[in-house]
Enzyme design. Structure first.
Site, short mmCIF file in Angstrom:
data_model
loop_
_atom_site.label_atom_id
_atom_site.label_comp_id
_atom_site.label_asym_id
_atom_site.label_seq_id
_atom_site.Cartn_x
_atom_site.Cartn_y
_atom_site.Cartn_z
CB CYS A 91 -0.96 -0.02 1.18
SG CYS A 91 -1.99 -1.51 1.22
CG HIS A 98 -3.57 2.75 1.51
ND1 HIS A 98 -4.05 2.09 0.40
CD2 HIS A 98 -3.63 1.86 2.54
CE1 HIS A 98 -4.36 0.85 0.73
NE2 HIS A 98 -4.12 0.69 2.03
CG ASN A 122 -6.78 -1.79 1.14
OD1 ASN A 122 -5.99 -1.66 0.22
ND2 ASN A 122 -6.40 -1.78 2.40
#
Length: 307
Positions: free
Chosen positions: A105, A230, A260
């Protein structure tokens, strides 16, 4: 910048079918995520990367690309480097740099740092960053820690030389002592995440990292037009925003729509924010990625346009 979502979608009702005892209302409350995109059984990071890159090449000549950086943790190959395969399949010239970054990420921030450095030092004029992952191939439908969160997607980003630098500075960090917070061991088929450890890491490290960047650039937080982090989950982002005392109108969040999406998360959020007219030319934007490694990074960008 171009984005590819997978055709197959999954929501919390789907999760409930495979886990009858799970409280999907509580999951939605904590994660803020309902929809997730699932890659096809035979669809790989290579397939996703080709699709999003080819959208860029409809408007920009592939002959001008000097480097290719692929950010992924779910390549179908251990050997060879997947970026090398993409050089061939995308029809890029052979006298270019092509390499993978095995980061999650935070990967887009790291790739952006490397790519912009290559351009700033006159080693390249144009480069392609691809962020793509298929995490769901390593998350069973009964994994109620990871399945409600992660989503498969890809993003291709074109970096080009400019008379004025609009990317950076950066603030990066690493702490390998927390590596077991999210891992997929070599001989395993299931991603394991320690949710509490990830939460503690994100809420402790990310605000400090952003504050260090603000100190470096000597710009008051109130002068930043947008903060795009993020898109981990609602609970994590709510806490980061609270600790940093960022006004709601200064943030952008799209996790409820896409889940995500690992390293593609920030590019997707940037494109969505632009599409909703929440980003305007010359806006000052702070982006921050954080996750597996443990690794993290933030950067200042001056928004221009999407190709």
């Amino acid at each position: 910048m171009n984005i590819i979502y997978q055709k197959k979608k999954e929501n919390n009702e789907t999760l409930k079918k495979f886990n009858p005892n799970v409280d999907i209302n509580r999951i939605k409350e904590k994660t803020g995520i309902n929809n997730r995109y699932i890659s096809g059984e035979k669809e790989s990071v290579i397939d996703i990367s080709i699709k999003c890159s080819n959208k860029i090449f409809k408007k920009f000549s592939k002959k001008k690309i000097n480097f290719l950086i692929l950010v992924t943790q779910t390549s179908p190959y251990r050997i060879p480097t997947t970026a090398c395969i993409l050089q061939d399949k995308l029809g890029l010239k052979k006298d270019l740099m092509a390499f993978d970054i095995n980061l999650g990420c935070s990967g887009f921030i790291y790739a952006l740092k490397i790519g912009s450095s290559l351009i700033e030092t006159k080693q390249a004029k144009n480069g392609l960053i691809i962020c793509a992952d298929t995490y769901t191939k390593y998350i069973s439908k009964n994994n109620i820690t990871c399945r409600p969160i992660f989503s498969d997607a890809g993003a291709a980003i074109l970096l080009s030389e400019s008379s004025r630098n609009k990317i950076g500075p950066f603030e990066l960090g690493t702490d390998g002592s927390g590596a077991d917070a999210l891992e997929l061991p070599m001989n395993a088929n299931e991603i394991v995440m320690k949710g509490a450890k990830v939460l503690t890491f994100a809420t402790n490290i990310v605000p400090n990292n952003v504050n260090l960047l603000l100190k470096k650039i000597k710009i008051n937080k109130n002068k930043i037009d947008k903060f795009i982090f993020h898109q981990a989950s609602k609970y994590i982002l709510d806490n980061i925003n609270r600790i940093l005392s960022i006004k709601k109108e200064k943030t952008f969040e799209n996790y409820s729509k896409v889940g995500n999406t690992i390293s593609a998360s920030i590019p997707i959020a940037l494109k969505d924010a632009n599409s909703k007219n929440e980003l305007k030319k010359n806006n000052l934007v702070i982006i921050a990625g954080y996750g597996v490694g443990l690794s993290w990074g933030s950067a200042l960008i001056k928004w221009n346009k999407i190709l």
